[in-house]
Design a protein around this motif. Structure first.
Motif, PDB file in Angstrom:
ATOM      1  N   HIS A  74       0.826  -1.208   0.000  1.00  0.00           N
ATOM      2  CA  HIS A  74       0.000   0.000   0.000  1.00  0.00           C
ATOM      3  C   HIS A  74       0.865   1.264   0.000  1.00  0.00           C
ATOM      4  O   HIS A  74       0.515   2.271  -0.617  1.00  0.00           O
ATOM      5  N   VAL A  75       1.998   1.192   0.704  1.00  0.00           N
ATOM      6  CA  VAL A  75       2.908   2.343   0.724  1.00  0.00           C
ATOM      7  C   VAL A  75       3.432   2.639  -0.675  1.00  0.00           C
ATOM      8  O   VAL A  75       3.441   3.798  -1.120  1.00  0.00           O
ATOM      9  N   TRP A  76       3.853   1.600  -1.390  1.00  0.00           N
ATOM     10  CA  TRP A  76       4.387   1.817  -2.739  1.00  0.00           C
ATOM     11  C   TRP A  76       3.311   2.325  -3.691  1.00  0.00           C
ATOM     12  O   TRP A  76       3.608   3.107  -4.606  1.00  0.00           O
ATOM     13  N   LEU A  77       2.073   1.900  -3.490  1.00  0.00           N
ATOM     14  CA  LEU A  77       0.984   2.375  -4.348  1.00  0.00           C
ATOM     15  C   LEU A  77       0.718   3.860  -4.142  1.00  0.00           C
ATOM     16  O   LEU A  77       0.442   4.602  -5.092  1.00  0.00           O
ATOM     17  N   ALA A  78       0.793   4.294  -2.891  1.00  0.00           N
ATOM     18  CA  ALA A  78       0.484   5.695  -2.592  1.00  0.00           C
ATOM     19  C   ALA A  78       1.692   6.612  -2.735  1.00  0.00           C
ATOM     20  O   ALA A  78       1.525   7.839  -2.849  1.00  0.00           O
ATOM     21  N   LEU A  79       2.901   6.049  -2.736  1.00  0.00           N
ATOM     22  CA  LEU A  79       4.115   6.866  -2.690  1.00  0.00           C
ATOM     23  C   LEU A  79       4.281   7.845  -3.851  1.00  0.00           C
ATOM     24  O   LEU A  79       4.676   8.995  -3.624  1.00  0.00           O
ATOM     25  N   PRO A  80       4.017   7.457  -5.112  1.00  0.00           N
ATOM     26  CA  PRO A  80       4.241   8.419  -6.201  1.00  0.00           C
ATOM     27  C   PRO A  80       3.466   9.728  -6.037  1.00  0.00           C
ATOM     28  O   PRO A  80       4.042  10.815  -6.160  1.00  0.00           O
ATOM     29  N   LEU A  81       2.166   9.632  -5.742  1.00  0.00           N
ATOM     30  CA  LEU A  81       1.382  10.860  -5.558  1.00  0.00           C
ATOM     31  C   LEU A  81       1.789  11.594  -4.293  1.00  0.00           C
ATOM     32  O   LEU A  81       1.770  12.830  -4.241  1.00  0.00           O
ATOM     33  N   THR A  82       2.149  10.847  -3.259  1.00  0.00           N
ATOM     34  CA  THR A  82       2.585  11.491  -2.018  1.00  0.00           C
ATOM     35  C   THR A  82       3.849  12.309  -2.242  1.00  0.00           C
ATOM     36  O   THR A  82       3.948  13.457  -1.800  1.00  0.00           O
ATOM     37  N   VAL A  83       4.818  11.724  -2.937  1.00  0.00           N
ATOM     38  CA  VAL A  83       6.064  12.438  -3.227  1.00  0.00           C
ATOM     39  C   VAL A  83       5.793  13.656  -4.111  1.00  0.00           C
ATOM     40  O   VAL A  83       6.373  14.727  -3.910  1.00  0.00           O
ATOM     41  N   LEU A  84       4.904  13.501  -5.081  1.00  0.00           N
ATOM     42  CA  LEU A  84       4.537  14.635  -5.932  1.00  0.00           C
ATOM     43  C   LEU A  84       3.959  15.768  -5.082  1.00  0.00           C
ATOM     44  O   LEU A  84       4.317  16.941  -5.267  1.00  0.00           O
ATOM     45  N   GLY A  85       3.079  15.427  -4.147  1.00  0.00           N
ATOM     46  CA  GLY A  85       2.518  16.446  -3.267  1.00  0.00           C
ATOM     47  C   GLY A  85       3.571  17.114  -2.416  1.00  0.00           C
ATOM     48  O   GLY A  85       3.578  18.347  -2.258  1.00  0.00           O
ATOM     49  N   TRP A  86       4.501  16.329  -1.870  1.00  0.00           N
ATOM     50  CA  TRP A  86       5.575  16.900  -1.059  1.00  0.00           C
ATOM     51  C   TRP A  86       6.437  17.850  -1.873  1.00  0.00           C
ATOM     52  O   TRP A  86       6.823  18.923  -1.392  1.00  0.00           O
ATOM     53  N   MET A  87       6.749  17.464  -3.094  1.00  0.00           N
ATOM     54  CA  MET A  87       7.604  18.317  -3.931  1.00  0.00           C
ATOM     55  C   MET A  87       6.923  19.645  -4.238  1.00  0.00           C
ATOM     56  O   MET A  87       7.569  20.699  -4.236  1.00  0.00           O
ATOM     57  N   LEU A  88       5.624  19.601  -4.507  1.00  0.00           N
ATOM     58  CA  LEU A  88       4.904  20.843  -4.783  1.00  0.00           C
ATOM     59  C   LEU A  88       4.852  21.741  -3.547  1.00  0.00           C
ATOM     60  O   LEU A  88       5.044  22.955  -3.636  1.00  0.00           O
ATOM     61  N   LEU A 118      -2.878  27.265  -6.933  1.00  0.00           N
ATOM     62  CA  LEU A 118      -2.994  26.038  -7.720  1.00  0.00           C
ATOM     63  C   LEU A 118      -2.020  24.971  -7.214  1.00  0.00           C
ATOM     64  O   LEU A 118      -2.397  23.807  -7.012  1.00  0.00           O
ATOM     65  N   ALA A 119      -0.770  25.347  -7.001  1.00  0.00           N
ATOM     66  CA  ALA A 119       0.229  24.395  -6.521  1.00  0.00           C
ATOM     67  C   ALA A 119      -0.117  23.901  -5.122  1.00  0.00           C
ATOM     68  O   ALA A 119       0.072  22.715  -4.802  1.00  0.00           O
ATOM     69  N   LEU A 120      -0.647  24.785  -4.291  1.00  0.00           N
ATOM     70  CA  LEU A 120      -1.002  24.412  -2.923  1.00  0.00           C
ATOM     71  C   LEU A 120      -2.138  23.399  -2.901  1.00  0.00           C
ATOM     72  O   LEU A 120      -2.066  22.366  -2.216  1.00  0.00           O
ATOM     73  N   VAL A 121      -3.179  23.667  -3.674  1.00  0.00           N
ATOM     74  CA  VAL A 121      -4.335  22.773  -3.687  1.00  0.00           C
ATOM     75  C   VAL A 121      -3.959  21.415  -4.275  1.00  0.00           C
ATOM     76  O   VAL A 121      -4.320  20.354  -3.735  1.00  0.00           O
ATOM     77  N   ILE A 122      -3.202  21.412  -5.378  1.00  0.00           N
ATOM     78  CA  ILE A 122      -2.812  20.150  -6.008  1.00  0.00           C
ATOM     79  C   ILE A 122      -1.868  19.374  -5.097  1.00  0.00           C
ATOM     80  O   ILE A 122      -1.981  18.141  -4.956  1.00  0.00           O
ATOM     81  N   GLY A 123      -0.931  20.064  -4.458  1.00  0.00           N
ATOM     82  CA  GLY A 123       0.005  19.388  -3.564  1.00  0.00           C
ATOM     83  C   GLY A 123      -0.689  18.746  -2.377  1.00  0.00           C
ATOM     84  O   GLY A 123      -0.398  17.599  -2.015  1.00  0.00           O
ATOM     85  N   ILE A 124      -1.626  19.454  -1.775  1.00  0.00           N
ATOM     86  CA  ILE A 124      -2.367  18.904  -0.641  1.00  0.00           C
ATOM     87  C   ILE A 124      -3.232  17.735  -1.091  1.00  0.00           C
ATOM     88  O   ILE A 124      -3.288  16.689  -0.432  1.00  0.00           O
ATOM     89  N   ALA A 125      -3.904  17.909  -2.218  1.00  0.00           N
ATOM     90  CA  ALA A 125      -4.791  16.849  -2.695  1.00  0.00           C
ATOM     91  C   ALA A 125      -4.011  15.579  -3.035  1.00  0.00           C
ATOM     92  O   ALA A 125      -4.459  14.467  -2.744  1.00  0.00           O
TER      93      ALA A 125
END
Length: 215
Positions: A74-88, A118-125
């Motif tokens: 489950h961690v690996w499944l969620a990690l890509p979007l999580t990292v994207l959010g952190w970077m934003l 825009l970056a804030l909302v997308i990053g949080i989401a």
């Protein structure tokens, strides 16, 4: 999991569409309330039309939130979007610091408010949506932890972002350990515990804010 992540992206798109490119914080809040009410109604509709009691139980348990039976898969499944959010979010510290002075002052300092929003909302989401898709709805972590840590970091959003990430993880881990130790045989859900902890703290925060405003 894929459906949950898709739903998060759809919700963000609708939020940005409702708020508009120049929508302020108040407009975003109103749009968020409207989408929250719509999502709640759709969830109740799914529960009402659920084909069997087992599916209903799965939905209810997901709404309560839990880390039980979760693995690194489950961690690996969620990690890509999580990292994207952190970077934003990691690159928004200066803009958020300027925004504490007000939108007009931030704009005068050269902050592009539309791009920041825009970056804030997308990053949080992206980051929150990935976590909710895996663990379910675990409330009050994002409401309580930043308010508790704000005095420790000088009330600067740039410093509060990493502090809140660590503090939220610590609170979630402590609550999960408490759930497993207090009632190990009753499958007490994590979201229930965080709500029981977070609601009184949030009420206390409201009263303290009112008292400071009155003073």
């Amino acid at each position: 999991l894929a459906s949950a992540l898709t739903g998060a992206l759809i919700a963000v798109s609708l939020l940005l569409l409702l708020a508009g490119p120049r929508g302020g914080a108040f407009t975003l809040i109103l749009a968020g309330i409207a989408l929250s009410a719509l999502a709640g109604a759709l969830t109740q509709l799914v529960l009402n039309l659920s084909p069997n009691p087992y599916a209903t139980a799965d939905i209810v348990f997901w709404l309560m939130g839990s880390l039980a039976d979760r693995s690194f898969t489950h961690v690996w499944l969620a990690l890509p979007l999580t990292v994207l959010g952190w970077m934003l979010l990691a690159g928004l510290g200066r803009g958020l610091d300027a925004l504490t002075l007000g939108e007009d002052a931030a704009a005068a300092l050269g902050i592009r408010l539309g791009r920041l929003r825009l970056a804030l909302v997308i990053g949080i989401a992206a980051s929150v949506g990935a976590g909710v898709a895996v663990a379910g709805a675990i409330g009050f972590v994002g409401l309580i932890v930043p308010h508790l840590l704000r005095p420790l970091v000088g009330a600067r959003p740039a410093r509060l972002l990493p502090a809140s990430a660590l503090g939220g993880a610590a609170l979630l881990l402590a609550a999960d350990i408490g759930v497993r130790l207090v009632l190990p045989d009753r499958d007490l859900k994590l979201g229930v515990v965080t709500a029981l902890i977070g609601a009184p703290l949030f009420i206390r925060l409201i009263y303290r804010t009112r008292a400071e405003a009155g003073a």
